[in-house]
Design an enzyme around this catalytic site. Structure first.
Site, mmCIF file in Angstrom:
data_model
loop_
_atom_site.group_PDB
_atom_site.id
_atom_site.type_symbol
_atom_site.label_atom_id
_atom_site.label_comp_id
_atom_site.label_asym_id
_atom_site.label_seq_id
_atom_site.Cartn_x
_atom_site.Cartn_y
_atom_site.Cartn_z
ATOM 1 N N PHE A 1 56.382 35.181 14.445
ATOM 2 C CA PHE A 1 55.070 35.492 13.703
ATOM 3 C C PHE A 1 54.235 34.267 14.339
ATOM 4 O O PHE A 1 54.330 33.245 14.358
ATOM 5 C CB PHE A 1 55.468 34.977 12.294
ATOM 6 C CG PHE A 1 54.544 35.313 11.380
ATOM 7 C CD1 PHE A 1 54.420 36.516 10.814
ATOM 8 C CD2 PHE A 1 53.462 34.607 10.987
ATOM 9 C CE1 PHE A 1 53.367 37.162 10.043
ATOM 10 C CE2 PHE A 1 52.533 34.818 10.031
ATOM 11 C CZ PHE A 1 52.395 36.178 9.757
ATOM 12 N N ASP B 1 46.527 35.608 10.267
ATOM 13 C CA ASP B 1 46.997 34.786 9.017
ATOM 14 C C ASP B 1 48.457 34.691 8.651
ATOM 15 O O ASP B 1 49.170 35.592 9.093
ATOM 16 C CB ASP B 1 45.980 35.163 7.912
ATOM 17 C CG ASP B 1 46.723 36.523 7.200
ATOM 18 O OD1 ASP B 1 46.916 37.426 8.066
ATOM 19 O OD2 ASP B 1 46.916 36.563 6.089
ATOM 20 N N ASP C 1 52.417 45.542 15.580
ATOM 21 C CA ASP C 1 53.560 44.789 15.397
ATOM 22 C C ASP C 1 54.635 46.018 15.160
ATOM 23 O O ASP C 1 55.144 46.571 16.008
ATOM 24 C CB ASP C 1 53.592 43.979 14.215
ATOM 25 C CG ASP C 1 54.897 43.408 13.845
ATOM 26 O OD1 ASP C 1 55.705 43.491 14.349
ATOM 27 O OD2 ASP C 1 54.869 42.906 12.553
ATOM 28 N N ASP D 1 43.906 43.064 15.504
ATOM 29 C CA ASP D 1 44.399 41.938 15.920
ATOM 30 C C ASP D 1 45.765 41.981 16.574
ATOM 31 O O ASP D 1 45.864 41.319 17.684
ATOM 32 C CB ASP D 1 44.398 40.717 14.884
ATOM 33 C CG ASP D 1 45.195 41.317 13.590
ATOM 34 O OD1 ASP D 1 45.771 42.506 13.561
ATOM 35 O OD2 ASP D 1 45.447 40.450 12.619
ATOM 36 N N GLY E 1 41.857 41.031 9.885
ATOM 37 C CA GLY E 1 42.590 40.351 11.105
ATOM 38 C C GLY E 1 41.656 40.478 12.488
ATOM 39 O O GLY E 1 41.544 39.414 13.403
ATOM 40 N N ARG F 1 43.257 31.854 9.999
ATOM 41 C CA ARG F 1 42.508 32.760 10.648
ATOM 42 C C ARG F 1 41.422 32.209 11.616
ATOM 43 O O ARG F 1 40.914 32.885 12.810
ATOM 44 C CB ARG F 1 41.717 33.757 9.795
ATOM 45 C CG ARG F 1 42.694 34.793 8.861
ATOM 46 C CD ARG F 1 41.924 35.874 8.382
ATOM 47 N NE ARG F 1 42.658 36.598 7.335
ATOM 48 C CZ ARG F 1 43.364 37.510 7.483
ATOM 49 N NH1 ARG F 1 43.562 38.013 8.793
ATOM 50 N NH2 ARG F 1 43.978 37.909 6.353
HETATM 51 P P1 IMP Z 1 51.868 46.483 11.586
HETATM 52 O O1 IMP Z 1 51.254 47.559 10.787
HETATM 53 O O2 IMP Z 1 53.404 46.155 11.549
HETATM 54 O O3 IMP Z 1 51.662 47.005 13.326
HETATM 55 O O4 IMP Z 1 51.099 45.205 11.613
HETATM 56 C C1 IMP Z 1 49.832 45.001 11.830
HETATM 57 C C2 IMP Z 1 49.313 44.058 10.974
HETATM 58 O O5 IMP Z 1 50.282 43.124 10.420
HETATM 59 C C3 IMP Z 1 48.325 43.182 11.733
HETATM 60 O O6 IMP Z 1 46.902 43.700 11.381
HETATM 61 C C4 IMP Z 1 48.549 41.840 11.148
HETATM 62 O O7 IMP Z 1 47.509 41.595 9.902
HETATM 63 C C5 IMP Z 1 49.936 41.955 10.377
HETATM 64 N N1 IMP Z 1 50.807 41.119 11.374
HETATM 65 C C6 IMP Z 1 51.750 41.600 12.139
HETATM 66 N N2 IMP Z 1 52.456 40.682 12.944
HETATM 67 C C7 IMP Z 1 51.761 39.555 12.750
HETATM 68 C C8 IMP Z 1 51.973 38.115 12.949
HETATM 69 O O8 IMP Z 1 52.697 37.595 13.781
HETATM 70 N N3 IMP Z 1 51.221 37.251 12.549
HETATM 71 C C9 IMP Z 1 50.055 37.458 11.517
HETATM 72 N N4 IMP Z 1 49.933 38.733 11.100
HETATM 73 C C10 IMP Z 1 50.858 39.754 11.656
HETATM 74 MG MG MG Z 2 47.153 40.007 8.048
#
Ligand code: IMP
Ligand code: MG
Length: 188
Positions: A159, A166, A109, A106, A50, A172
């Site tokens: 999202f 992606d 979340d 990227d 990402g 991407r």
């Molecule tokens: P986390 O571990 O929940 O913080 O998420 C991190 C990963 O989830 C990021 O590096 C992305 O690959 C994916 N991700 C989280 N939110 C989104 C979104 O809105 N669109 C696309 N990918 C996301």
């Molecule tokens: Mg991803």
């Protein structure tokens, strides 16, 4: 940017940040990062896939003698909700002994990915310091508490795709970040 290129692609409901807005924000982030790391041995660790466009564009704005490493991790496995598990798709960590580490991703979340990566690097790679930079930060409660040091833009809990982000491996390569159409979002 031409009027034509501002038309959202079919998958996007609403553009949040176009190429011009992203470039302007990266200029400011890069200046801040450069000022902080001036004179320090710096290794940048880009989380793949990402952060690839973000890392490429950000690093070219940082005129320091840094080293670049990459780490493949996965947490989403194709859907639009994080499944909780963070998988290291490669086992080997970069050699960052005696160096300061800046991790790029990227988006922040739930915080699980960056928390897991940060913990593992702290325990096993032992850099002099770790900072984190993300292009996007969702303003929501985190599952893992994690503060990033540099965030490009704050967004709501939607999202988004494009500029490295992606949906099931697609989008991407879009030059902008936008909210994925809800109809598409439900397919997976
Ligand atoms: P986390 O571990 O929940 O913080 O998420 C991190 C990963 O989830 C990021 O590096 C992305 O690959 C994916 N991700 C989280 N939110 C989104 C979104 O809105 N669109 C696309 N990918 C996301
Ligand atoms: Mg991803």
């Amino acid at each position: 940017m031409s009027a034509l290129s501002q038309t959202p692609p079919g998958c996007i409901e609403r553009i949040l940040f176009d190429a011009q807005a992203i470039a302007a924000r990266l200029d400011a982030m890069a200046a801040e990062i450069t000022a902080f790391y001036e004179g320090k041995p710096l290794t940048v660790l880009a989380l793949l896939n990402g952060s690839l466009p973000f890392a490429a564009d950000l690093l070219r704005r940082i005129p320091l003698p840094l080293q670049l490493e990459c780490l493949r991790v996965a947490s989403y496995h194709g859907g639009t909700e994080s499944c909780g598990a963070v998988t290291f798709l490669q086992n080997e960590l970069p050699d960052v002994a005696g160096r300061h580490l800046l991790i790029l991703d990227d988006i922040l979340d739930t915080g699980r990915t960056l928390h897991a990566v940060r913990q593992r690097l702290l325990a096993e790679a032992r850099p002099l310091s770790i900072r984190v930079a993300v292009l996007l930060r969702k303003t929501k409660p985190r599952v893992e508490s994690l503060e990033v040091d540099y965030a490009g833009f704050d967004i709501g809990d939607e999202f988004v795709v494009g500029y490295g982000l992606d949906y099931q491996g697609h989008y991407r390569n879009l030059p902008m970040v936008g909210v994925l159409k809800t109809a598409l979002n439900r397919v997976g």
